[in-house]
Design a protein around this motif. Structure first.
Motif, PDB file in Angstrom:
ATOM      1  N   LYS A  41       0.827  -1.209   0.000  1.00 14.36           N
ATOM      2  CA  LYS A  41       0.000   0.000   0.000  1.00 14.36           C
ATOM      3  C   LYS A  41       0.863   1.261   0.000  1.00 14.36           C
ATOM      4  O   LYS A  41       0.517   2.245  -0.661  1.00 14.36           O
ATOM      5  CB  LYS A  41      -0.930  -0.018   1.222  1.00 14.36           C
ATOM      6  CG  LYS A  41      -1.975   1.098   1.218  1.00 14.36           C
ATOM      7  CD  LYS A  41      -2.834   1.076  -0.037  1.00 14.36           C
ATOM      8  CE  LYS A  41      -3.929   2.146   0.005  1.00 14.36           C
ATOM      9  NZ  LYS A  41      -4.593   2.309  -1.309  1.00 14.36           N
ATOM     10  N   VAL A  42       1.976   1.243   0.709  1.00 14.57           N
ATOM     11  CA  VAL A  42       2.859   2.416   0.699  1.00 14.57           C
ATOM     12  C   VAL A  42       3.391   2.658  -0.712  1.00 14.57           C
ATOM     13  O   VAL A  42       3.372   3.789  -1.219  1.00 14.57           O
ATOM     14  CB  VAL A  42       4.022   2.234   1.696  1.00 14.57           C
ATOM     15  CG1 VAL A  42       5.032   3.368   1.546  1.00 14.57           C
ATOM     16  CG2 VAL A  42       3.499   2.208   3.125  1.00 14.57           C
ATOM     17  N   GLU A  43       3.864   1.602  -1.367  1.00 13.66           N
ATOM     18  CA  GLU A  43       4.376   1.774  -2.723  1.00 13.66           C
ATOM     19  C   GLU A  43       3.271   2.210  -3.681  1.00 13.66           C
ATOM     20  O   GLU A  43       3.501   3.014  -4.600  1.00 13.66           O
ATOM     21  CB  GLU A  43       5.007   0.473  -3.215  1.00 13.66           C
ATOM     22  CG  GLU A  43       6.370   0.193  -2.605  1.00 13.66           C
ATOM     23  CD  GLU A  43       7.111  -0.931  -3.299  1.00 13.66           C
ATOM     24  OE1 GLU A  43       8.219  -1.251  -2.847  1.00 13.66           O
ATOM     25  OE2 GLU A  43       6.584  -1.486  -4.296  1.00 13.66           O
ATOM     26  N   SER A  44       2.057   1.688  -3.483  1.00 15.69           N
ATOM     27  CA  SER A  44       0.924   2.088  -4.315  1.00 15.69           C
ATOM     28  C   SER A  44       0.647   3.584  -4.176  1.00 15.69           C
ATOM     29  O   SER A  44       0.484   4.297  -5.175  1.00 15.69           O
ATOM     30  CB  SER A  44      -0.320   1.290  -3.914  1.00 15.69           C
ATOM     31  OG  SER A  44      -1.496   1.852  -4.464  1.00 15.69           O
ATOM     32  N   GLU A  45       0.606   4.061  -2.939  1.00 15.96           N
ATOM     33  CA  GLU A  45       0.339   5.484  -2.708  1.00 15.96           C
ATOM     34  C   GLU A  45       1.439   6.347  -3.327  1.00 15.96           C
ATOM     35  O   GLU A  45       1.167   7.410  -3.907  1.00 15.96           O
ATOM     36  CB  GLU A  45       0.242   5.760  -1.207  1.00 15.96           C
ATOM     37  CG  GLU A  45      -0.950   5.105  -0.523  1.00 15.96           C
ATOM     38  CD  GLU A  45      -2.271   5.798  -0.809  1.00 15.96           C
ATOM     39  OE1 GLU A  45      -2.280   7.037  -0.965  1.00 15.96           O
ATOM     40  OE2 GLU A  45      -3.301   5.103  -0.875  1.00 15.96           O
ATOM     41  N   MET A  46       2.679   5.900  -3.231  1.00 16.93           N
ATOM     42  CA  MET A  46       3.795   6.658  -3.796  1.00 16.93           C
ATOM     43  C   MET A  46       3.732   6.686  -5.325  1.00 16.93           C
ATOM     44  O   MET A  46       4.013   7.716  -5.952  1.00 16.93           O
ATOM     45  CB  MET A  46       5.117   6.054  -3.333  1.00 16.93           C
ATOM     46  CG  MET A  46       5.382   6.232  -1.847  1.00 16.93           C
ATOM     47  SD  MET A  46       6.765   5.225  -1.262  1.00 16.93           S
ATOM     48  CE  MET A  46       8.121   5.887  -2.227  1.00 16.93           C
ATOM     49  N   SER A  47       3.327   5.558  -5.941  1.00 17.12           N
ATOM     50  CA  SER A  47       3.245   5.513  -7.400  1.00 17.12           C
ATOM     51  C   SER A  47       2.134   6.404  -7.923  1.00 17.12           C
ATOM     52  O   SER A  47       2.220   6.930  -9.036  1.00 17.12           O
ATOM     53  CB  SER A  47       3.043   4.066  -7.870  1.00 17.12           C
ATOM     54  OG  SER A  47       1.745   3.599  -7.543  1.00 17.12           O
ATOM     55  N   ARG A  48       1.073   6.588  -7.131  1.00 18.36           N
ATOM     56  CA  ARG A  48      -0.041   7.433  -7.557  1.00 18.36           C
ATOM     57  C   ARG A  48       0.215   8.913  -7.298  1.00 18.36           C
ATOM     58  O   ARG A  48      -0.415   9.778  -7.919  1.00 18.36           O
ATOM     59  CB  ARG A  48      -1.321   6.992  -6.843  1.00 18.36           C
ATOM     60  CG  ARG A  48      -1.741   5.579  -7.170  1.00 18.36           C
ATOM     61  CD  ARG A  48      -2.992   5.124  -6.423  1.00 18.36           C
ATOM     62  NE  ARG A  48      -3.256   3.700  -6.674  1.00 18.36           N
ATOM     63  CZ  ARG A  48      -4.358   3.071  -6.306  1.00 18.36           C
ATOM     64  NH1 ARG A  48      -5.322   3.730  -5.667  1.00 18.36           N
ATOM     65  NH2 ARG A  48      -4.509   1.781  -6.563  1.00 18.36           N
ATOM     66  N   ASN A  49       1.114   9.191  -6.356  1.00 21.99           N
ATOM     67  CA  ASN A  49       1.424  10.584  -6.002  1.00 21.99           C
ATOM     68  C   ASN A  49       2.932  10.743  -5.825  1.00 21.99           C
ATOM     69  O   ASN A  49       3.418  11.032  -4.727  1.00 21.99           O
ATOM     70  CB  ASN A  49       0.699  10.963  -4.706  1.00 21.99           C
ATOM     71  CG  ASN A  49      -0.808  10.848  -4.818  1.00 21.99           C
ATOM     72  OD1 ASN A  49      -1.475  11.731  -5.343  1.00 21.99           O
ATOM     73  ND2 ASN A  49      -1.348   9.740  -4.315  1.00 21.99           N
ATOM     74  N   PRO A  50       3.695  10.541  -6.902  1.00 22.17           N
ATOM     75  CA  PRO A  50       5.166  10.555  -6.773  1.00 22.17           C
ATOM     76  C   PRO A  50       5.723  11.879  -6.268  1.00 22.17           C
ATOM     77  O   PRO A  50       6.791  11.891  -5.643  1.00 22.17           O
ATOM     78  CB  PRO A  50       5.641  10.247  -8.194  1.00 22.17           C
ATOM     79  CG  PRO A  50       4.482  10.562  -9.094  1.00 22.17           C
ATOM     80  CD  PRO A  50       3.263  10.277  -8.285  1.00 22.17           C
ATOM     81  N   HIS A  51       5.001  12.972  -6.493  1.00 21.00           N
ATOM     82  CA  HIS A  51       5.495  14.270  -6.029  1.00 21.00           C
ATOM     83  C   HIS A  51       5.417  14.412  -4.511  1.00 21.00           C
ATOM     84  O   HIS A  51       6.024  15.326  -3.938  1.00 21.00           O
ATOM     85  CB  HIS A  51       4.709  15.406  -6.701  1.00 21.00           C
ATOM     86  CG  HIS A  51       3.253  15.451  -6.332  1.00 21.00           C
ATOM     87  ND1 HIS A  51       2.368  14.449  -6.662  1.00 21.00           N
ATOM     88  CD2 HIS A  51       2.521  16.381  -5.635  1.00 21.00           C
ATOM     89  CE1 HIS A  51       1.165  14.742  -6.209  1.00 21.00           C
ATOM     90  NE2 HIS A  51       1.226  15.906  -5.579  1.00 21.00           N
ATOM     91  N   LEU A  52       4.690  13.488  -3.857  1.00 23.39           N
ATOM     92  CA  LEU A  52       4.581  13.525  -2.397  1.00 23.39           C
ATOM     93  C   LEU A  52       5.140  12.243  -1.770  1.00 23.39           C
ATOM     94  O   LEU A  52       4.788  11.891  -0.648  1.00 23.39           O
ATOM     95  CB  LEU A  52       3.115  13.696  -1.983  1.00 23.39           C
ATOM     96  CG  LEU A  52       2.480  15.049  -2.321  1.00 23.39           C
ATOM     97  CD1 LEU A  52       0.988  15.036  -2.015  1.00 23.39           C
ATOM     98  CD2 LEU A  52       3.163  16.179  -1.559  1.00 23.39           C
ATOM     99  N   ALA A  53       6.030  11.565  -2.498  1.00 23.49           N
ATOM    100  CA  ALA A  53       6.567  10.290  -2.026  1.00 23.49           C
ATOM    101  C   ALA A  53       7.243  10.427  -0.671  1.00 23.49           C
ATOM    102  O   ALA A  53       7.088   9.564   0.208  1.00 23.49           O
ATOM    103  CB  ALA A  53       7.549   9.724  -3.052  1.00 23.49           C
ATOM    104  N   ASP A  54       7.988  11.510  -0.465  1.00 28.55           N
ATOM    105  CA  ASP A  54       8.696  11.672   0.809  1.00 28.55           C
ATOM    106  C   ASP A  54       7.722  11.887   1.960  1.00 28.55           C
ATOM    107  O   ASP A  54       7.952  11.402   3.083  1.00 28.55           O
ATOM    108  CB  ASP A  54       9.699  12.826   0.727  1.00 28.55           C
ATOM    109  CG  ASP A  54       9.060  14.150   0.331  1.00 28.55           C
ATOM    110  OD1 ASP A  54       7.955  14.128  -0.251  1.00 28.55           O
ATOM    111  OD2 ASP A  54       9.667  15.207   0.602  1.00 28.55           O
ATOM    112  N   VAL A  55       6.613  12.569   1.714  1.00 25.93           N
ATOM    113  CA  VAL A  55       5.591  12.773   2.742  1.00 25.93           C
ATOM    114  C   VAL A  55       4.939  11.435   3.108  1.00 25.93           C
ATOM    115  O   VAL A  55       4.728  11.128   4.289  1.00 25.93           O
ATOM    116  CB  VAL A  55       4.517  13.773   2.258  1.00 25.93           C
ATOM    117  CG1 VAL A  55       3.378  13.875   3.264  1.00 25.93           C
ATOM    118  CG2 VAL A  55       5.134  15.135   2.007  1.00 25.93           C
TER     119      VAL A  55
END
Length: 498
Positions: A41-55
């Motif tokens: 789920k973390v990787e999924s959220e990052m792939s959908r919002n790469p500009h906020l990956a660090d957040v």
């Protein structure tokens, strides 16, 4: 090894093993970073919002790798990443002893303590529930000073991570506010369980207490002081699904815990779900013309909403009626061999007060909506609840403490049988009426009602599987090799002859 059982330490009066380390090691908390669904789920959220990956990384890892992140921030870092966690032994230990037992109580009860804002000082103090402490072994072996800390048995300790407000984005992908993703502590505050008359903390339920003297360490061997009460470190929740996957996939997940240890935790989880979470009853069977009227009551036994926590969880009523030959004449809430409910709406089921069709299923769940009110499974888009008819705890009031973060949403909010009894709020229960056609059936009829529970519903998982990342791919394969059938929380059967 100090807090594992021996011939004289960490056993109860009947000789049962009370090993803290062994009980903890096969729990969701011990494996919070290895949890394959969490990683996916973390990787999924990052792939959908790469500009906020660090957040996303820092927010999730604050509670799933608390020791690793705390050390990294102490060493001068501003945030924490998956790559940093991968290279940290502290991160791989998940939620371990030296995290919870170092949390200070200074900000307890305040909003500033939630969402992973636990306070840890750099003073090498380990807090425990006992005032009579022999500190030398811990000082000599691990350079920690064990001291009494009254905060260790307070629910606010758990609330530092289990009350979670997550950021959500607007249509332009910018952070627009915070959303109450998980609020069991706030739900508990608005319940009878937080009152002085009926007080029960998180620890009282999730760490079963025994009121007999226990020797809590095996070092030094000659030390014979026994402490009471003792809290078993079972950390029982309701996530049998992921526990089973971790049991079966220990090698690829790098889990150095035996199958037998996982079996014990899974058994405890099943027992908790089947005995102490919720109940179901049939309170009325009445023939009205060509319809059988069935009143089904569902009631919450916990100190928070049921289901609680992460918004992939759901419980539902499975009601079936069979005639004298055993032929099913009505069934609502049946499910496939893959664990999916049959007959679901394309989007989601509304809350029902009256069910008069097999295509209507009473599901207790929370449904996420984005800033425009469209259903979403993406956590970073979750700005509101389109539906939240999870059973509130007994004593829950619309005007109660922190109710603005735990409100009942959707049709349940106007259902006079939901959390209402004798026109009074706070029942922690729901009453659903089923109207079943009985034209031409042969009596007597057998009516069976089940309350079923699932920690990860299929639509949530299917949405997750649309992403192509390493962790999603790994979990997808593990899921297809697993069993996601619901757990029977409670059931009842009655016969009816008009």
């Amino acid at each position: 090894f100090c807090h594992t059982s021996s011939a004289t330490a960490l056993i109860d009066s009947e000789g049962n093993d009370l090993s803290i380390a062994d009980d903890w090691s096969s729990t969701m908390m011990a494996n919070s970073f290895r949890d394959p669904l969490f990683r996916a789920k973390v990787e999924s959220e990052m792939s959908r919002n790469p500009h906020l990956a660090d957040v996303i990384e820092d927010k999730c890892l604050t509670c799933h790798t608390p020791m690793g992140r705390t050390q990294a921030i102490r060493d001068g870092g501003e945030s924490y990443s998956l790559s940093a966690a991968e290279n940290s032994e502290l991160a791989w230990d998940g939620v371990s002893c030296t995290l919870c037992h170092q949390i200070q109580g200074d900000n307890f009860g305040s909003k500033q303590s939630f969402s992973g804002n636990y306070l840890i000082n750099n003073d090498r103090k380990i807090f425990g529930p006992y005032k009579q402490v022999f500190p030398n072994p811990m000082i000599n072996h691990v350079n920690y000073l064990p001291v009494y800390g009254e905060q260790i048995d307070r629910p606010e300790l758990c609330a530092t991570c289990h009350t979670l407000f997550t950021p959500y984005i607007d249509g332009d992908g910018k952070i627009a506010g915070k959303f109450p993703e998980q609020t069991p502590f706030l739900e508990w505050l608005n319940s009878t369980y937080s009152s002085s008359e009926n007080y029960q903390s998180c620890q009282d339920c999730h760490m079963p207490r025994i009121d007999e003297p226990v020797k809590i360490t095996n070092r030094p061997p000659w030390y014979q002081v026994r402490q009471t009460p003792f809290w078993k470190h079972h950390f029982i929740g309701g996530n049998k699904f992921v526990l089973t996957i971790m049991r079966d996939q220990r090698k690829p997940l790098g889990i150095m815990v035996s199958e037998a240890q996982f079996e014990r935790t899974i058994k405890r989880t099943e027992e908790r779900l089947g005995q102490e979470t919720a109940g179901i009853s049939i309170s009325r069977l009445e023939q009205r013309g060509n319809r059988l009227m069935v009143d089904v009551g569902v009631y919450n036994k916990t100190g928070h909403k049921f289901p609680t926590g992460f918004p992939s969880r759901r419980a539902w009523i499975h009601l079936s009626v069979a005639d004298a030959q055993g032929r099913v004449i009505f069934e609502s809430g049946s499910y496939t061999s893959q664990g999916e409910i049959i007959g679901l709406n394309d989007s989601y089921e509304p809350h029902y007060n009256l069910v008069d069709s097999a295509e209507q299923i009473q599901i207790y769940e929370s449904i996420l909506g984005d800033i425009s009110g469209t259903q979403t499974y993406t956590l970073l888009q979750a700005a509101t609840y389109l539906k939240d008819n999870r059973l509130p705890p007994k004593g829950y009031l619309k005007s109660g403490p922190m109710a603005e973060f735990t409100t009942i949403q959707g049709d349940a909010a106007t259902d006079n049988n939901f959390n209402v009894s004798d026109n009074l709020e706070g029942s922690g229960a729901d009453l659903v009426t089923y109207a079943i056609l009985t034209d031409g059936v042969r009596y007597p009829l057998t009516v069976k009602a089940e309350l079923l529970y699932q920690s990860s519903n299929r639509r949530f998982l299917e949405n997750l599987f649309t992403d192509d990342t390493p962790a999603v791919s790994q979990f997808k394969q593990m899921y297809h090799d697993s069993d996601n059938l619901p757990v029977v929380v409670d059931s009842t059967v009655l016969d009816w002859n008009k």
